[in-house]
Write an enzyme that holds these catalytic residues in place. Structure first.
Site, PDB file in Angstrom:
ATOM      1  N   SER A 124       0.838  -1.197   0.000  1.00 38.66           N
ATOM      2  CA  SER A 124       0.000   0.000   0.000  1.00 38.66           C
ATOM      3  C   SER A 124       0.869   1.242   0.000  1.00 38.66           C
ATOM      4  O   SER A 124       1.956   1.256   0.609  1.00 38.66           O
ATOM      5  CB  SER A 124      -0.864  -0.018   1.263  1.00 38.66           C
ATOM      6  OG  SER A 124      -1.437   1.245   1.478  1.00 38.66           O
ATOM      7  N   TYR A 148      -2.005  -1.347  10.734  1.00 45.47           N
ATOM      8  CA  TYR A 148      -2.252  -1.860   9.376  1.00 45.47           C
ATOM      9  C   TYR A 148      -1.081  -1.507   8.448  1.00 45.47           C
ATOM     10  O   TYR A 148      -0.528  -2.366   7.762  1.00 45.47           O
ATOM     11  CB  TYR A 148      -3.565  -1.277   8.811  1.00 45.47           C
ATOM     12  CG  TYR A 148      -3.658  -1.354   7.312  1.00 45.47           C
ATOM     13  CD1 TYR A 148      -3.977  -2.550   6.673  1.00 45.47           C
ATOM     14  CD2 TYR A 148      -3.383  -0.237   6.520  1.00 45.47           C
ATOM     15  CE1 TYR A 148      -4.013  -2.627   5.285  1.00 45.47           C
ATOM     16  CE2 TYR A 148      -3.420  -0.307   5.142  1.00 45.47           C
ATOM     17  CZ  TYR A 148      -3.742  -1.502   4.525  1.00 45.47           C
ATOM     18  OH  TYR A 148      -3.760  -1.573   3.163  1.00 45.47           O
ATOM     19  N   LYS A 152       2.037  -3.873   6.432  1.00 47.67           N
ATOM     20  CA  LYS A 152       2.437  -3.825   5.012  1.00 47.67           C
ATOM     21  C   LYS A 152       3.942  -3.607   4.907  1.00 47.67           C
ATOM     22  O   LYS A 152       4.632  -4.287   4.133  1.00 47.67           O
ATOM     23  CB  LYS A 152       1.674  -2.712   4.279  1.00 47.67           C
ATOM     24  CG  LYS A 152       0.175  -2.977   4.135  1.00 47.67           C
ATOM     25  CD  LYS A 152      -0.089  -4.200   3.260  1.00 47.67           C
ATOM     26  CE  LYS A 152      -1.561  -4.540   3.153  1.00 47.67           C
ATOM     27  NZ  LYS A 152      -1.824  -5.819   2.488  1.00 47.67           N
TER      28      LYS A 152
END
Ligand code: UD1
Length: 332
Positions: A124, A148, A152
């Protein structure tokens, strides 16, 4: 090629499976339906008129992953499966780290053990943090504001290290900007659970009457109209980016931004949605959302130069296809 697609019933995964099947690849989907539903599998078949294999499976279960690789011969893995709600990741950090990081480790281990040589990972643009725009692949990553984003960044690092130690495992990390839109058939698209966190799904639910109005998070950013600027990318373009990445993955470790290279503000997106679909979107300006940055957009030149890929669908297409899917979904 025979491709294992984890999270293949999800928003980006399902669109990628469609593109892979249309390119005559053989596909095995694994998904645990934690944020998707079995009806997506039927929709993929309806769009492509092609078949694929499916296993109901959570890829953070070590024995299940090993069994899957033991009984199948894959040429490549595209790993989408993961938790993705940014707000929730702060209240359930352990679940996010466990699920998102363990799955990456287990899949990479299985690739090494069973001789699978290509691994494509869903990363991302969030890993850039508050860097200077446009974001370029070689930039130093900045800490993100939530678990989150960290999952990644950690998964990226794990895969780069895996490639160093096991050069036979070629790795491509794809950094997505803001995926929106839906398949033009109206059969697959994004189905947020509960109140949408992201802008386009929220606008779409205001359009359908499910929500009364949009809350615009801040109009005092240093941007042309004061609202946040993002690089929206049509999910079909994003899916095609995966096929291009797969076609070009022979060896080594590679990182590509998948974005349009253009920034669009919240109010620009709202007005495009209103114009294209002929529906008014009432909104109210409220405080900034904690953790948001002012501007994010890609330098998309590396994917163009090396993968010969670029976006083909514009903001109007994204608004039209989003609404087309929402209307279709409402009728079910
Ligand atoms: C969010 C995530 C990011 C993730 C990405 C996936 C946060 C802080 N970041 O990014 O980690 O990779 O989704 O697509 O959640 N906005 C409103 N009203 C809304 C919703 C959003 O004004 O109801 C604004 C936001 O302030 C932002 C823009 O719309 O300026 C886009 O927001 P969103 O769709 O949530 O995406 P990101 O914040 O870029």
């Amino acid at each position: 090629m025979h491709i294992l697609v984890t999270g293949g019933a999800g928003f980006i995964g399902s669109h990628t499976v469609v593109e892979l099947l249309q390119q005559d690849h053989q596909v095995t989907i694994v998904d645990d339906f934690s944020n998707s539903s079995p009806s997506v599998l039927d929709a993929i078949k309806a769009i492509t008129k092609k078949d694929f294999r499916f296993h109901l499976l959570n890829v953070s279960h070590s024995e299940k992953v090993d069994e899957l690789f033991k009984s199948n011969r894959f040429d490549a893995v595209i790993h989408f499966a993961g938790f993705k709600a940014v707000g929730e990741s702060s209240s359930k950090p352990l679940a996010y780290y466990y699920n998102n990081v363990t799955s990456t480790i287990l899949l990479a281990q299985a690739c090494v053990k069973y001789g699978v040589h290509k691994f494509i990972f869903s990363s991302s643009a969030t890993v850039y943090g508050d860097n200077k725009v446009p974001f370029k692949e070689e930039m130093e990553l900045l800490p993100t504001t939530n678990p989150y984003g960290e999952t990644k960044a950690m998964s990226e690092r794990i895969l780069l290290d895996a490639n160093q130690a096991h050069p036979e495992l070629a790795v491509t990390l794809l950094r997505y900007f803001n995926p929106v839109g839906a398949h033009p058939s109206g059969l697959i698209g994004e189905v947020p659970s509960g109140i949408p966190n992201n802008l386009m799904p929220y606008i779409s639910q205001v359009a359908s009457g499910k929500r009364e109005k949009l809350f615009v998070f801040g109009n005092d950013y240093e941007t042309p109209d004061g609202t946040g600027v993002r690089d929206y990318i049509h999910v079909v373009d994003l899916a095609k980016g995966h096929v291009a990445a797969l076609d070009n993955l022979e060896s080594g470790a590679h990182i590509y931004n998948l974005g349009s290279g253009k920034g669009t503000s919240v109010l620009e997106l709202v007005s495009s949605f209103e114009k294209v679909n002929g529906i008014a979107i009432p909104y109210e300006i409220v405080d900034r959302r904690p953790g948001d940055i002012a501007v994010s957009y890609a330098d998309a030149s590396k994917a163009f130069d090396e993968l010969h890929w670029q976006t083909e669908r514009n903001i109007d297409d994204m608004c039209q296809d989003t609404w087309n899917f929402e209307k279709n979904y409402q009728q079910k």
